[in-house]
Design a protein around this motif. Structure first.
Motif, short mmCIF file in Angstrom:
data_model
loop_
_atom_site.label_atom_id
_atom_site.label_comp_id
_atom_site.label_asym_id
_atom_site.label_seq_id
_atom_site.Cartn_x
_atom_site.Cartn_y
_atom_site.Cartn_z
N ARG A 1 0.83 -1.20 0.00
CA ARG A 1 0.00 0.00 0.00
C ARG A 1 0.86 1.25 0.00
N ALA A 2 0.31 2.33 -0.62
CA ALA A 2 1.06 3.58 -0.69
C ALA A 2 1.04 4.26 0.66
N GLY A 3 2.12 5.06 0.95
CA GLY A 3 2.17 5.87 2.16
C GLY A 3 3.55 5.87 2.75
N GLU A 4 3.89 6.99 3.46
CA GLU A 4 5.20 7.08 4.07
C GLU A 4 5.31 6.24 5.32
N GLU A 5 4.20 5.95 6.01
CA GLU A 5 4.26 5.32 7.31
C GLU A 5 3.67 3.92 7.33
N ASN A 6 2.95 3.53 6.29
CA ASN A 6 2.22 2.27 6.31
C ASN A 6 2.80 1.27 5.31
N SER A 7 3.95 0.70 5.62
CA SER A 7 4.53 -0.33 4.77
C SER A 7 4.54 -1.63 5.56
N ILE A 8 3.71 -2.60 5.18
CA ILE A 8 3.53 -3.85 5.93
C ILE A 8 4.34 -4.95 5.26
N ARG A 9 5.23 -5.54 5.99
CA ARG A 9 6.10 -6.57 5.42
C ARG A 9 5.40 -7.94 5.48
N ALA A 10 5.79 -8.79 4.54
CA ALA A 10 5.20 -10.12 4.48
C ALA A 10 5.73 -10.99 5.60
N VAL A 11 4.90 -12.00 6.01
CA VAL A 11 5.28 -12.93 7.06
C VAL A 11 5.87 -14.18 6.42
N ASP A 12 7.09 -14.62 6.87
CA ASP A 12 7.77 -15.77 6.31
C ASP A 12 7.36 -17.02 7.08
N HIS A 13 6.57 -17.88 6.44
CA HIS A 13 6.10 -19.09 7.11
C HIS A 13 7.26 -20.01 7.47
N ALA A 14 8.30 -20.06 6.65
CA ALA A 14 9.44 -20.92 6.94
C ALA A 14 10.14 -20.51 8.22
N VAL A 15 10.28 -19.20 8.45
CA VAL A 15 10.91 -18.71 9.67
C VAL A 15 10.09 -19.10 10.89
N ILE A 16 8.78 -18.99 10.78
CA ILE A 16 7.92 -19.37 11.90
C ILE A 16 8.08 -20.85 12.21
N GLY A 17 8.12 -21.70 11.16
CA GLY A 17 8.31 -23.13 11.37
C GLY A 17 9.63 -23.43 12.06
N GLY A 18 10.71 -22.72 11.68
CA GLY A 18 12.01 -22.93 12.32
C GLY A 18 11.99 -22.58 13.79
N VAL A 19 11.29 -21.46 14.11
CA VAL A 19 11.19 -21.07 15.52
C VAL A 19 10.47 -22.13 16.33
N VAL A 20 9.36 -22.66 15.78
CA VAL A 20 8.61 -23.71 16.48
C VAL A 20 9.47 -24.95 16.69
N ALA A 21 10.27 -25.36 15.68
CA ALA A 21 11.14 -26.54 15.80
C ALA A 21 12.17 -26.36 16.91
N VAL A 22 12.76 -25.17 16.99
CA VAL A 22 13.75 -24.90 18.04
C VAL A 22 13.13 -25.01 19.42
N VAL A 23 11.91 -24.48 19.57
CA VAL A 23 11.23 -24.55 20.87
C VAL A 23 10.95 -26.00 21.26
N VAL A 24 10.47 -26.81 20.31
CA VAL A 24 10.17 -28.22 20.60
C VAL A 24 11.45 -28.97 20.98
N PHE A 25 12.54 -28.73 20.25
CA PHE A 25 13.81 -29.38 20.56
C PHE A 25 14.30 -29.02 21.95
N ALA A 26 14.18 -27.76 22.32
CA ALA A 26 14.61 -27.33 23.65
C ALA A 26 13.80 -28.02 24.74
N MET A 27 12.49 -28.17 24.52
CA MET A 27 11.65 -28.84 25.52
C MET A 27 12.04 -30.30 25.67
#
Length: 427
Positions: free
Chosen positions: A347-373
Motif C-alpha cells: 500500500r502507498a504511504g510514508e508510514e504504512n509499509s507492511i512486510r510479508a510474514v515468512d512461514h518458513a521462519v515461523i516453522g524454524g522457531v517452532v522446531a527450536v522450541v520443541v527441541f529445547a523442551m
C-alpha cells in the motif's frame, strides 16, 4: 384594502365649467360632467360594496386588476392609478398608457390588464363605485424583480489539498433580497451573506470558506438563488485541487506470487497525482539494489533470483505538492519449496509499509522450541533417576566363618543385632 366617501358635485356647476374651460381642460370637465350625470340618475346603492385583491407580479409580466361589485345596480365603476389618474371609466380609457387593456367590463366587474410591468408600476390602485355616497377601495400591486446578474468568484484558480480557499457569490439588483445557498456536489454548505440596499433594490453577497482535499478535484461548487421571482437560477465553478501522488506496487511476474531461486521478479509502480509525477524512483531499504536488477521507467526487473536478493524494495514518486512511496518485501524460496507465498501488501504511504510474514521462519522457531523442551525433559529424567533413593541389607555377621550350615545359622541368629549396616546404590 380601504374604503372612503367621495364628495358629489353639482351638474350645473360642471356644465358651466365645461363651457368656459380652455380646450385643454374641456375633455376632463366633460368627463366629470358624465360622472356626475351618472351618479344623479342612479338611486342610492344600499348594500353594495366593492371587492378586489392585491396583486403580486414578476417584472416584465402581466398584472390583472379586478374591481367587482356585489349586488350590482348598474352603478358606474372607475379604476385610478397611484397618482389618482383615471385609467378606465366604465369601458373608456382616458389614460394614454396603452399597456392598460380592458379585459372585461360589465355591471358587476371592471377588469384591466397591465402588460410589461416595471418597478415603477408598484403602488395602490383605486376602484371607485359611483353610488350615493360613492365607495372606494384600493388594491396594491407588488413587483418582484429577479437578480439582474449572478456571479461566482473563487479566490484561487488552483488550490493545494488541505488549503482553505474563499468563494464568493453575488446576486445583483433584486427585489426582495435574494437568499443564496451553497452546494459542493450534492452536499449543501453554509455561507455568510451581506445585503446592500439601493433605491428599493437589493444586492446580496455570500462568502463560503472551504478546505479542499484531493477528493474535491473536479467537483462543482454551486451558488443557487432562492427568490420568489425565479426558479433554478444558479451558477457554478469546478474546483481544481493539486495533491501528492498515490503510489501502489503491482506484482507483474511471477503470476502465482511464489518467488524461487532462479526465477524472475517484475514489479510495476503505479503513481497517480496532480500534477502527474513525471518519474518514479526504485530503492532497496538498508542496502543497494542488486547489480543484476534493471529499472525501466516505472518497472523493476530482477532476473535469476537468489537469497541475497531478499529485502524490502521501495517505489518513490513525487510532484510539486509532496512525495509518497509504497513498499514490497521480497523473500526468495528454495527451488523445491512448495510453501504458499507470503502476502505482500504494498500500500502507498510514508508510514504504512507492511512486510510479508515468512512461514518458513515461523516453522524454524517452532522446531527450536520443541527441541529445547525435549532436551529439558531428558535432563530432568536423568536427574530424578540418579537420586531415586537408598535401601539397606543386613548380612549375618560371622556366617562366612562357620564350619557348617547349622553353625552358620546359629551364628547368624546370635549376631543379627550386631550386624553392620550396608548400603547399596543402583543407577
Amino acid at each position: 384594502m380601504a374604503s372612503a366617501v367621495l364628495p358629489s358635485g353639482s351638474l350645473c356647476a360642471a356644465a358651466a365649467a365645461a363651457a368656459a374651460a380652455p380646450p385643454g381642460l374641456r375633455l376632463r370637465l366633460r368627463l366629470l360632467l358624465l360622472l356626475l350625470s351618472a351618479a344623479a340618475l342612479i338611486p342610492t346603492g344600499d348594500g353594495q360594496n366593492l371587492i378586489t385583491e392585491d396583486v403580486t407580479v414578476v417584472e416584465g409580466e402581466v398584472a390583472t386588476i379586478s374591481c367587482r361589485v356585489k349586488n350590482s345596480d348598474d352603478s358606474v365603476i372607475q379604476l385610478l392609478n397611484p397618482n389618482r389618474q383615471t385609467i378606465y371609466f366604465r369601458d373608456f380609457r382616458p389614460l394614454k398608457d396603452s399597456r392598460f387593456q380592458l379585459v372585461n367590463f360589465s355591471n358587476s366587474e371592471l377588469r384591466v390588464s397591465l402588460t410589461n410591468v416595471s418597478i415603477s408600476d408598484e403602488g395602490r390602485y383605486f376602484c371607485q363605485l359611483y353610488t350615493d355616497p360613492p365607495q372606494e377601495i384600493y388594491t396594491t400591486i407588488t413587483v418582484l424583480v429577479p437578480p439582474r446578474n449572478l456571479m461566482i468568484d473563487i479566490q484561487k484558480d488552483t488550490a493545494v489539498e488541505g488549503e482553505e480557499i474563499e468563494v464568493n457569490c453575488t446576486a445583483m439588483a433584486s427585489k426582495p433580497a435574494t437568499t443564496i445557498r451553497w452546494f459542493k456536489g450534492n452536499k449543501e454548505l453554509t455561507g455568510k451573506s451581506e445585503v446592500e440596499e439601493w433605491s428599493d433594490m437589493y444586492t446580496v453577497t455570500s462568502q463560503l470558506m472551504l478546505t479542499v482535499g484531493k477528493e474535491d478535484d473536479g467537483v462543482p461548487v454551486i451558488c443557487l438563488v432562492d427568490h420568489p421571482a425565479v426558479k433554478d437560477m444558479q451558477t457554478q465553478r469546478y474546483l481544481e485541487v493539486q495533491y501528492k501522488p498515490q503510489v501502489h506496487i503491482q506484482l507483474t511476474y511471477p503470476p502465482q506470487g511464489l518467488t524461487r531461486e532462479g526465477d524472475t521478479l517484475e514489479l510495476t509502480c503505479e503513481a497517480i497525482g496532480k500534477p502527474q509525477p513525471v518519474m518514479v524512483n526504485w530503492v532497496r531499504l538498508d542496502d543497494d539494489l542488486p547489480q543484476h536488477a534493471v529499472v525501466s521507467g516505472s518497472n523493476l526487473l530482477i532476473n535469476n533470483l537468489n537469497k541475497t536478493d531478499n529485502g524490502t524494495y521501495r517505489c518513490e514518486a513525487s510532484n510539486v505538492v509532496g512525495t509518497a512511496h509504497s513498499d514490497y518485501t521480497l523473500y526468495v524460496y528454495d527451488t523445491t519449496a512448495t510453501t504458499e507465498p507470503a502476502v505482500h501488501d504494498s500500500r502507498a504511504g510514508e508510514e504504512n509499509s507492511i512486510r510479508a510474514v515468512d512461514h518458513a521462519v515461523i516453522g524454524g522457531v517452532v522446531a527450536v522450541v520443541v527441541f529445547a523442551m525435549l532436551c529439558l525433559l531428558i535432563i530432568l529424567g536423568r536427574y530424578f533417576a540418579r537420586h531415586k533413593g537408598t535401601y539397606f541389607t543386613h548380612e549375618a555377621k560371622g556366617a562366612d566363618d562357620a564350619a557348617d550350615a547349622d553353625t552358620a545359622i546359629i551364628n547368624a541368629e546370635g549376631g543379627q543385632n550386631n550386624s553392620e549396616e550396608k548400603k547399596e546404590y543402583f543407577i
